[in-house]
Each structure stands twice: as C-alpha cells, then as structure tokens.
Design an enzyme around this catalytic site. Structure first.
Site, PDB file in Angstrom:
ATOM      1  N   GLU A  19       0.786  -1.330   0.070  1.00 11.82           N
ATOM      2  CA  GLU A  19      -0.013   0.109  -0.089  1.00 11.82           C
ATOM      3  C   GLU A  19       0.806   1.325   0.227  1.00 11.82           C
ATOM      4  O   GLU A  19       0.609   2.254   0.922  1.00 11.82           O
ATOM      5  CB  GLU A  19      -0.732   0.093   1.162  1.00 11.82           C
ATOM      6  CG  GLU A  19      -1.896  -1.249   1.196  1.00 11.82           C
ATOM      7  CD  GLU A  19      -2.668  -1.527   2.506  1.00 11.82           C
ATOM      8  OE1 GLU A  19      -2.621  -0.457   3.453  1.00 11.82           O
ATOM      9  OE2 GLU A  19      -3.300  -2.620   2.592  1.00 11.82           O
TER      10      GLU A  19
ATOM     11  N   GLU B   5      -6.452 -10.335  -1.353  1.00 13.55           N
ATOM     12  CA  GLU B   5      -7.249 -10.171  -0.164  1.00 13.55           C
ATOM     13  C   GLU B   5      -8.836 -10.072  -0.489  1.00 13.55           C
ATOM     14  O   GLU B   5      -9.476  -9.069  -0.087  1.00 13.55           O
ATOM     15  CB  GLU B   5      -6.817  -8.841   0.505  1.00 13.55           C
ATOM     16  CG  GLU B   5      -5.066  -8.651   0.773  1.00 13.55           C
ATOM     17  CD  GLU B   5      -4.738  -7.657   1.859  1.00 13.55           C
ATOM     18  OE1 GLU B   5      -5.703  -6.800   2.102  1.00 13.55           O
ATOM     19  OE2 GLU B   5      -3.720  -7.359   1.777  1.00 13.55           O
TER      20      GLU B   5
HETATM   21  O1  9MR Z   1      -7.655  -8.140   8.314  1.00 15.33           O
HETATM   22  C1  9MR Z   1      -6.582  -7.354   9.304  1.00 15.33           C
HETATM   23  C2  9MR Z   1      -6.861  -6.740  10.371  1.00 15.33           C
HETATM   24  O2  9MR Z   1      -7.075  -7.863  11.259  1.00 15.33           O
HETATM   25  C3  9MR Z   1      -5.954  -5.835  10.999  1.00 15.33           C
HETATM   26  O3  9MR Z   1      -6.538  -5.291  12.179  1.00 15.33           O
HETATM   27  C4  9MR Z   1      -5.519  -4.689  10.095  1.00 15.33           C
HETATM   28  C5  9MR Z   1      -4.457  -4.053  10.793  1.00 15.33           C
HETATM   29  O4  9MR Z   1      -3.237  -4.723  10.909  1.00 15.33           O
HETATM   30  O5  9MR Z   1      -4.932  -5.468   8.770  1.00 15.33           O
HETATM   31  C6  9MR Z   1      -6.176  -6.220   8.150  1.00 15.33           C
HETATM   32  O6  9MR Z   1      -5.483  -6.506   6.928  1.00 15.33           O
HETATM   33  C7  9MR Z   1      -5.275  -5.457   6.043  1.00 15.33           C
HETATM   34  C8  9MR Z   1      -4.095  -6.168   5.195  1.00 15.33           C
HETATM   35  O7  9MR Z   1      -3.015  -6.529   6.145  1.00 15.33           O
HETATM   36  C9  9MR Z   1      -3.618  -5.032   4.104  1.00 15.33           C
HETATM   37  N1  9MR Z   1      -4.484  -4.655   3.324  1.00 15.33           N
HETATM   38  C10 9MR Z   1      -5.915  -4.236   4.134  1.00 15.33           C
HETATM   39  C11 9MR Z   1      -6.244  -5.424   5.185  1.00 15.33           C
HETATM   40  C12 9MR Z   1      -7.599  -4.868   5.709  1.00 15.33           C
HETATM   41  O8  9MR Z   1      -7.342  -3.629   6.626  1.00 15.33           O
END
Ligand code: 9MR
Length: 643
Positions: A428, A541
C-alpha cells in the site's frame, strides 16, 4: 330473450368498442400461461358425490332502492360452524342473476372440484350486475350498460354486507374474490382493481369493452403488486373481444404486476370458455400465501474450490492459524485452501515490535501447521505504513533506517527461507484517490518510509528480500490499484521498479470489493496491463461485501454492517459478483497465480457484519461458493469475462 354473449349482438358491439377493437386472435405471447383445458366431464353432474345448494334470495339495496335478487351457491356440507370465503361471480350484458346458474353450471363444476379435492370450499354469490330499478335485460340490454357501472356501489355497500350478515363467511379481503364473464369481466377488473382493500382475487373472463382503459385500471402499481393475490385474465383466441384482454395483459406486463394470462385456443365468446375459466379460477382462489420459497440449500459436499481450480491458480485464505481457530474451522481451511496468508502475525508491528524483540512464536506455529497440512504460506507484509514500530525511524538518519529495514527483512525472510512461497514485500505505498495529474506519477503515500528513505525504499526492500530468500516470489501489494488514477500510478511505479532492477515477480490486487460496484472491466484490463509488464498477478485479499463500505484502506468501513443475516436476494447478487470475478481470473489464468480470500468465513473477517466471504458465520458454504465452482465447471454466459 337472453343475450348470452356479446357476439350475438355484433352490430351493437361496434358502437361500444373503440374503432378496430373487434380484432381476431393475435399472435400468442411467450408469457402466456400454458393452457390446459378442463377435463372431460368437469361440468357434468356426477352421481354419488356430495352436492352444494343453489338458492335465490333477496337483499335490500339502498343504492337502487329496491329488493334485488341474488343466486347463492353454498358448498357441500355448508355449516355455520365454519367460515367460508366468497366468490362474487358476475354475468354478461344480456344476463342476470340466473345467467351463471343456467348456462355455466357453477354448482356442478364446484361440486365436482370438491369431490376431487381440487378447490377450497367457498360460497359463490351470483348477483344481478345491472343496478337499476328494472334490472331485467329488456329488449335492448346494451341500453342498460350504465347500470353495470352503478353496480359497484350496490356490490360494496349493499350486497357484500348483506352476504356477510346472512352467511357464515370470512369477512376480509383475502376471503373475497370477484370474477365475471364479458361485461361482468369488465366489472370485475374495474371494481376489483379499484377496491383492493375489499378483494384480493380478481378474474376477468373474456372481459368486455366496459373495462376501463388499461392505463386507468390500476392506480397504485405498488399497492396492486402487494395486495393482489391473483389476477386472472383469460380470453379465447377466436373471441372478438380478445383485444381488451390483450390490452390489460400488456399494461400489467409493463407495470410488472403479476397476473395469469390465458389465451384459450379456439376459444369463443361463450359458456364453453367461461365454464372452463370458472373451473380454473376456482382452483386458484383462497389458497394460503405460498411461503417465501427458501432458496435450495447450498450443497456442502460438492467439489472443493482448491481442487476445482487446481490447474488454474492457488486458492488461499488469510488468518493467524491455528491460533484460536476451532477444529471445524481448521478443517474448513485444509479442505478448501492450498495457501494461507498470515493475516497479522508476520506484520512488523506484531513480529518485530522493537529493535531487539522478535515474536516468532505465532508465525512459527502458523508455518508449522501449514507445512504439516501441506498448505503453502505467502508472507505478509514486510514494509507498510501501518502496524510498523516507530523505533524504525527513531533517531535515525537515512543510513541507519536503511540498515534497520535491511535487518528486519533479512531476519524475517531469512527465518522462513525455503518455507514460504513468497512475500508481500511492500504494501500500500500509493496514495488514495488521485487525478489526471497524479496519474502520470507514482503518487506515493507520504509515509515515514518515503520521508526517510525517499522512493528507493521500495527497490531496497525488494533487493533485501531477494537476498534473504532468492526463491521467494516477491509481490507489490495494494488496494484499488485496478482502476482510475491509482491504477495509472501503479503502472508508473512498477515500471520504475522493474527498470531499477528490483526483483519483483508480481503485483497483488487486494480485491476488497462490494456487491453491486465491482469494477469488472477495470480488473480485467488491470490484469492484462500488469501482464504486459511481465509481472504475475495475485488477487491477494479478496472479499465482496453484501452491505456497507468497500475499499481496502486500513480501518475503512469496519463495523458498517450488522449481524442481520443477508437475504436470499443479497446472497444471490453476491454469488453472481463472485462468479463474474472468477470468470475474469480464469480468463487470465496464465498470469493469475493465486486468489486469496481475506479471512475464512463471515465470522472470521475484518468486515464482520458485511458478510463478504464464501462461508457463512456457521462455516457453511454460501451461494457464492457454488457460483465460484460453477464459474469454471458450468459457466453462465451472462457472467462471462469481458472479451
Ligand atoms: O485484516 C487485518 C486486520 O485484522 C488488522 O487489524 C488490520 C491492521 O493490521 O489489517 C487487516 O488486514 C489488512 C491487510 O493487512 C492489508 N490490506 C488491508 C487489510 C484490511 O485492512
């Protein structure tokens, strides 16, 4: 003299019809109900069956100011201990309260239906629909036409209350039907559709030109859709009045008002037709509403997606396994997926919270569990603006922070060298939104990485990762990069990384989408664009929410849904969205390496309450699951990928 039909008075008919209205049978439409005529003998008296009773009685009509005659049929075994629904059955222009009993054999038809258990017991009320003092047809029945309109008041304010006082009836709209032949068919449509609080069941048999113009028949379309339990429009194809029914049918179709439309082959304007109509109509009325049909349960034991797509791409899920996952959930993972992304435990925040602290326990457990179960692991994520300890940047100049970045990546990737299939190296890095101007640039997010190391932080990260595990497949991972200026920026960035020799293998389109607004064409084009750069593509994702926000920004949209279960319609729409997406992935199978769902089930998802995944909160396959399997095994041309 009795006029049994309009056709016997053809010359007069022309004066009542608009020009050209007396057409002959028109072409049949596809949506006409398949016609099945009543069986032989349906209108013949049968021996040895119970019979209902036909009687003629009188009621006081305030509307007309006279006592009026009405024929009433009560079903076999009629008793005051029960309450009955009532069919009000109207005659034609030349008839009166005797026309149906004499020509239409209603008591015989109904007695036979009851003997065969084909209709629900009902009272049939056959009034005189000519509401005037002298209500006989007289020598010129057409002159009495205005009295047929006046009958609406007599019916509603005099006759119905009288019947409901005199007989043991259910006095509610669901228990009142109104139907009639010819002039009475027109009356039924006019009065019935105008009084949906009184009648829920309406039938027009060969309706005559006294029927209101189609446009005036239904005042409130939505009300009609809601309140009408049956609207039955029938006419013979040899009936000179077919055009009237056709007009009504066309209007109902346009307004999308459900109705039954029957064009009877060789049907004419006579009792052969109307007896048949009564036979059909009587079987349909007063039935309990059909329970909303639950969609067929999704088969839980069909082929598993990971097997179905074996030759196409890997099918993954995200989670910090085995953690607190139940045995059932873990079985769902092993049964359906062949690659896992650690949802959080390999992010630098949890795994490397300070310079000297490493928490390998959880990610080690995950890698062991996956290895034991022959499931591949894709690491996530080495460099991100979120979930990254501030210590990386504390008191650090460019050189020191570069060293910390290198140590972080070398240690983490090195720790799992040879065990992980690949890594999301940078996550990102591109700004949200964008415009025509930023689209020409990388439009990098103003993160501490960018501020401290400049745009090279990406190239460095890829190099460090490659050095630590030369066999790992290295990805740039981002959301919303499939469309708009962010897509353009991703192309600029990726071209630069490739040019600068970053060992990058693929690009991850995260795929946080929403049913109803999935950018299919953009996704299709984006995959093709990345392919042209020589990159592989992962859908990394994937989730398609049923309600609430989509997008992938960290923290965005969470909690917008609620736990209310989705409707069958929602699930169907979501299944279609998934089917269309997979059709695109299949099309690009040469470049698509992996499709990973972000979570396991609608319970194990960062979008709880938005029902985004293919297993429901009880770990059951949703319609989306079947749709994904079908997208490959039984593709639906309507859900094909853009060409
Ligand atoms: O699903 C993830 C959530 O449990 C966490 O709290 C969050 C922060 O670390 O990240 C979420 O996953 C993200 C992923 O790592 C990167 N792309 C966006 C995802 C959703 O926020």
């Amino acid at each position: 003299m009795r006029y049994a039909s309009w056709l016997t008075a053809g010359a007069l008919l022309l004066t009542l019809c608009p020009a050209g209205a007396v057409g002959q049978g028109q072409d049949k439409k596809d949506d006409e109900k398949k016609y099945t005529s009543a069986p032989e003998g349906f209108d013949r008296k049968r021996d040895g069956i119970e019979r209902g009773k036909m009687e003629t009685i009188e009621y006081d009509s305030k509307t007309v100011g006279t006592k009026r005659k009405v024929s009433v049929y009560t079903p076999p075994g009629y008793t005051r201990d029960k309450k009955y629904p009532v069919l009000y059955l109207l005659h034609g222009i030349g008839g009166d309260e005797n026309e149906w009993p004499r020509g239409g054999a209603p008591s015989v038809i109904l007695d036979n239906l009851y003997a065969d258990k084909k209709a629900l017991p009902m009272i049939v009320v056959m009034p005189n629909g000519r509401a005037q003092k002298d209500d006989r047809p007289g020598p010129n029945p057409f002159a009495t036409a205005p009295a047929f309109a006046a009958f609406e008041k007599d019916l509603l304010t005099d006759l119905i209350p009288f019947i409901e006082k005199t007989y043991s009836v259910k006095a509610d709209r669901a228990s009142r039907a109104l139907a009639g032949l010819s002039m009475g068919g027109g009356q039924s449509l006019n009065f019935g559709l105008n009084n949906l609080d009184t009648f829920a069941w309406v039938g027009g048999f060969s309706s005559a030109p006294n029927t209101k113009r189609p446009a005036d028949l239904i005042k409130e379309t939505e009300e009609a859709k809601k309140k009408l339990r049956l609207l039955y429009v029938a006419c013979g194809d040899k009936d000179g009045l077919l055009r009237i029914s056709e007009g009504v049918h066309k209007m109902l179709d346009e307004k999308k008002v459900p109705h039954v439309y029957v064009v009877v082959p060789d049907g004419r304007h006579d009792f052969k037709e109307w007896k048949n109509d009564l036979y059909q109509f009587a079987q349909l009325v007063f039935r309990e509403p059909e329970k909303e049909k639950a969609p067929p349960p999704v088969k839980q034991d069909g082929p598993a997606i990971k097997d179905v797509y074996k030759k196409h791409f890997l099918i993954g899920m995200a989670g910090d396994l085995p953690g607190n996952y139940s045995r059932e959930e873990l079985a769902l993972v092993t049964g359906n997926f062949n690659i896992v992304t650690p949802e959080n435990c390999m992010k630098s925040g949890p795994v490397h919270p300070s310079e000297d602290t490493w928490n390998f326990e959880r990610p080690d457990a995950l890698v062991k569990w996956c290895t034991d179960n022959k499931i591949a692991v894709h690491g996530h994520t080495l460099v991100w603006h979120a979930q990254t300890g501030n210590w990386f940047f504390r008191d650090g100049d460019k050189e020191k922070v570069t060293q910390r970045l290198k140590d972080h990546i070398s240690t983490l990737v090195g720790h799992y060298k040879g065990k992980l299939r690949g890594w999301d190296v940078v996550n990102e890095a591109i700004n949200d939104g964008g415009n025509a101007e930023t689209a020409r640039t990388e439009n990098l997010r103003n993160s501490q990485w960018l501020r401290t190391l400049g745009p090279e932080f990406l190239t460095l990260a890829f190099k460090f990762a490659h050095d630590a595990d030369p066999d790992a497949r290295l990805y740039y991972n981002d959301y919303n990069i499939e469309a708009g200026p962010k897509h353009e920026s991703s192309m600029v960035l990726l071209k630069r990384l490739i040019k600068d020799g970053a060992p990058i293998h693929g690009v991850g389109i995260q795929g946080h989408w929403r049913t109803g607004s999935v950018p299919y064409d953009a996704i299709d084009k984006a995959i093709a664009d990345y392919k042209l750069l020589g990159l592989k593509v992962g859908i990394t994702e994937l989730d398609v929410t049923i309600r609430g926000a989509s997008g992938g920004q960290f923290g965005g949209g969470r909690g917008r849904g609620n736990a209310t279960p989705p409707s069958a319609e929602d699930l169907k729409a979501q299944a279609e969205a998934y089917a269309r997406l997979f059709a695109i992935f299949i099309k690009h199978k040469d470049v698509a390496e992996r499709v990973t769902f972000w979570g396991l089930s609608d319970r194990r998802t960062w979008r709880f309450g938005q029902h985004p995944l293919i297993f429901d909160s009880n770990n059951q396959r949703k319609p989306a699951y079947t749709a994904i399997v079908d997208a490959l095994l039984h593709p639906n041309p309507d859900q094909a990928a853009p060409r």
